[in-house]
Design an enzyme around this catalytic site. Structure first.
Site, PDB file in Angstrom:
ATOM      1  CB  CYS A 145      -0.919   0.002   1.212  1.00  0.00           C
ATOM      2  SG  CYS A 145      -2.279   1.190   1.059  1.00  0.00           S
ATOM      3  CE  LYS A 190      -7.566  -1.395   4.559  1.00  0.00           C
ATOM      4  NZ  LYS A 190      -6.160  -1.158   4.223  1.00  0.00           N
ATOM      5  NE  ARG A 243      -6.572   4.565   8.967  1.00  0.00           N
ATOM      6  CZ  ARG A 243      -7.752   4.844   8.447  1.00  0.00           C
ATOM      7  NH1 ARG A 243      -8.354   5.982   8.778  1.00  0.00           N
ATOM      8  NH2 ARG A 243      -8.332   4.026   7.614  1.00  0.00           N
ATOM      9  CD  GLU A 297     -14.218  -4.461  -4.169  1.00  0.00           C
ATOM     10  OE1 GLU A 297     -13.230  -5.046  -4.658  1.00  0.00           O
ATOM     11  OE2 GLU A 297     -14.410  -3.242  -4.310  1.00  0.00           O
ATOM     12  CE  LYS A 330      -7.144  -3.758   7.760  1.00  0.00           C
ATOM     13  NZ  LYS A 330      -6.143  -2.993   7.091  1.00  0.00           N
ATOM     14  CE1 TYR A 335      -0.835  -5.393  14.499  1.00  0.00           C
ATOM     15  CE2 TYR A 335      -3.229  -5.477  14.684  1.00  0.00           C
ATOM     16  CZ  TYR A 335      -2.099  -5.049  14.019  1.00  0.00           C
ATOM     17  OH  TYR A 335      -2.221  -4.305  12.884  1.00  0.00           O
TER      18      TYR A 335
HETATM   19  C1  PBG Z   1      -3.075  -0.080   4.863  1.00  0.00           C
HETATM   20  C2  PBG Z   1      -3.446  -0.890   6.042  1.00  0.00           C
HETATM   21  C3  PBG Z   1      -4.189  -0.487   7.157  1.00  0.00           C
HETATM   22  C4  PBG Z   1      -4.270  -1.593   8.005  1.00  0.00           C
HETATM   23  C5  PBG Z   1      -3.578  -2.643   7.396  1.00  0.00           C
HETATM   24  N1  PBG Z   1      -3.101  -2.194   6.168  1.00  0.00           N
HETATM   25  C6  PBG Z   1      -4.709   0.849   7.533  1.00  0.00           C
HETATM   26  C7  PBG Z   1      -5.774   1.522   6.782  1.00  0.00           C
HETATM   27  O1  PBG Z   1      -6.376   1.014   5.843  1.00  0.00           O
HETATM   28  O2  PBG Z   1      -6.005   2.678   7.155  1.00  0.00           O
HETATM   29  C8  PBG Z   1      -4.966  -1.647   9.328  1.00  0.00           C
HETATM   30  C9  PBG Z   1      -4.610  -2.764  10.237  1.00  0.00           C
HETATM   31  C10 PBG Z   1      -5.077  -2.612  11.638  1.00  0.00           C
HETATM   32  O3  PBG Z   1      -5.887  -1.739  11.993  1.00  0.00           O
HETATM   33  O4  PBG Z   1      -4.620  -3.420  12.453  1.00  0.00           O
HETATM   34  N2  PBG Z   1      -1.708  -0.140   4.591  1.00  0.00           N
END
Ligand code: PBG
Length: 323
Positions: free
Chosen positions: A120, A195, A205, A233, A248, A313
């Site tokens: 990303c 997602k 974040r 999707e 997710k 986690y």
């Molecule tokens: C984007 C990404 C995010 C998460 C994983 N990959 C953040 C977003 O979409 O803002 C979130 C993972 C989490 O909250 O544990 N690179």
């Protein structure tokens, strides 16, 4: 006296019989452990909203990866925090970028551990968005080209699986083409196919310094109220060549996991995200819940809903509890 002939309680009477009729088993084999790697040296900076998680310098990441491996965790997924962010997120496809160095270091030192990379731009751009910005919005097609570049650089660094998470239309196809053209036909793609634009990403974040500097992610991530759209999707990503699918977040979207599992035969992952983790940790630290029991119940529910793999986690704690 009323005497029922059929008594479901017969199968619940002892621990032994309950063990025999258990329908869902959480296993260490299912877990993927997310880790944050920073350009800073000798860092092991605690992430306040995610107790037990850290921003790790490369040497400390390698130690953490070795520990995960020793505990029996089969895979990690890496998120990078670069020294310099710019409009295009160029560190993300730099051959010497933070993630490329991190992947290299782990693969060189720890054997038998799968290294997945998150693909990303939000951690790498100065505006915090998941791609190239045009007219205050993520420009889909300009982002595709850079995604292919990023993923090939991860492959060259030695990543075992790439996991695009940006919800950019056509991302899986673009990445498949990029990988194949560069000779990485064998690289599996774990697509964050579904997602949602969820409030559960807040702590992440902070952890990845990736909050958008303006606006939000609602023009690409899905509206949390939709589920038929999730199937669409997933279908597109299957057609584009995804090897594994992901939903997710996990806990507030168990119905989505279940629907996707019913419809598609690819292995399915679910991401037990930062907000889900933070809530459990905060309540546990206050002594309000039994952390082990609640965590195992949550992760088992994600499996019961249909997930084959869980990004969490809690992975190290679970490894100790299941040992
Ligand atoms: C984007 C990404 C995010 C998460 C994983 N990959 C953040 C977003 O979409 O803002 C979130 C993972 C989490 O909250 O544990 N690179």
């Amino acid at each position: 006296m009323l005497k029922p002939r059929i008594r479901p309680r017969r199968l619940r009477g002892t621990p032994e019989i309950r063990r025999m009729v258990r329908e869902t088993r959480l296993s260490l084999d299912d877990l993927i452990y997310p880790l944050f790697v920073t350009y800073e040296k000798e860092a092991r900076k605690p992430i306040p909203s995610m107790p037990g998680q850290h921003q790790l310098s490369i040497d400390n990441l390698v130690k953490e990866a070795a520990e995960a491996k020793a505990l029996g965790i089969p895979a990690i997924i890496l998120f990078g925090i670069p020294e310099k962010k710019d409009a295009l997120g160029s560190d993300s496809y730099d051959p010497h970028g933070i993630i490329q160095q991190a992947v290299c270091a782990v693969k060189e030192t720890v054997s038998g551990l799968l290294v997945i990379t998150d693909v990303c731009f939000c951690e790498y751009t100065d505006h915090g968005h998941c791609g190239v910005i045009k007219n205050n919005d993520v420009d889909n097609d300009a982002t595709l080209e850079l995604l292919a570049r990023q993923v090939v650089s991860h492959a060259k660094a030695g990543a075992d699986i790439v996991a695009p998470s940006g919800m950019i239309d056509g991302m899986v196809g673009a990445i498949r083409t990029g990988l194949d053209e560069a000779g990485f036909e064998k690289m599996p793609i774990l697509s964050y196919a579904i997602k949602y634009a969820s409030s559960f990403y807040g702590p992440f974040r902070d952890a990845a310094d990736s909050a958008p500097q303006f606006g939000d992610r609602r023009t690409h991530q899905m509206d949390p109220v939709n589920v038929r759209e999730a199937l669409r999707e997933a279908e597109l990503d299957v057609q584009e060549g995804a090897d594994l699918l992901m939903v997710k977040p996990a806990l507030a979207f168990l119905d989505v996991i279940s629907r996707v599992k019913d419809r598609f035969d690819l292995p399915l992952a679910a991401y037990n995200v930062s907000g889900e983790y933070a809530m459990v940790k905060a309540a546990a630290q206050n002594g309000w819940i039994d952390e082990k029991a609640i965590t195992l119940e949550i992760l088992t529910s994600i499996k019961r809903a249909g997930a084959d793999l869980i990004l969490t986690y809690h992975a190290k704690d679970v490894a100790r509890w299941l040992a």
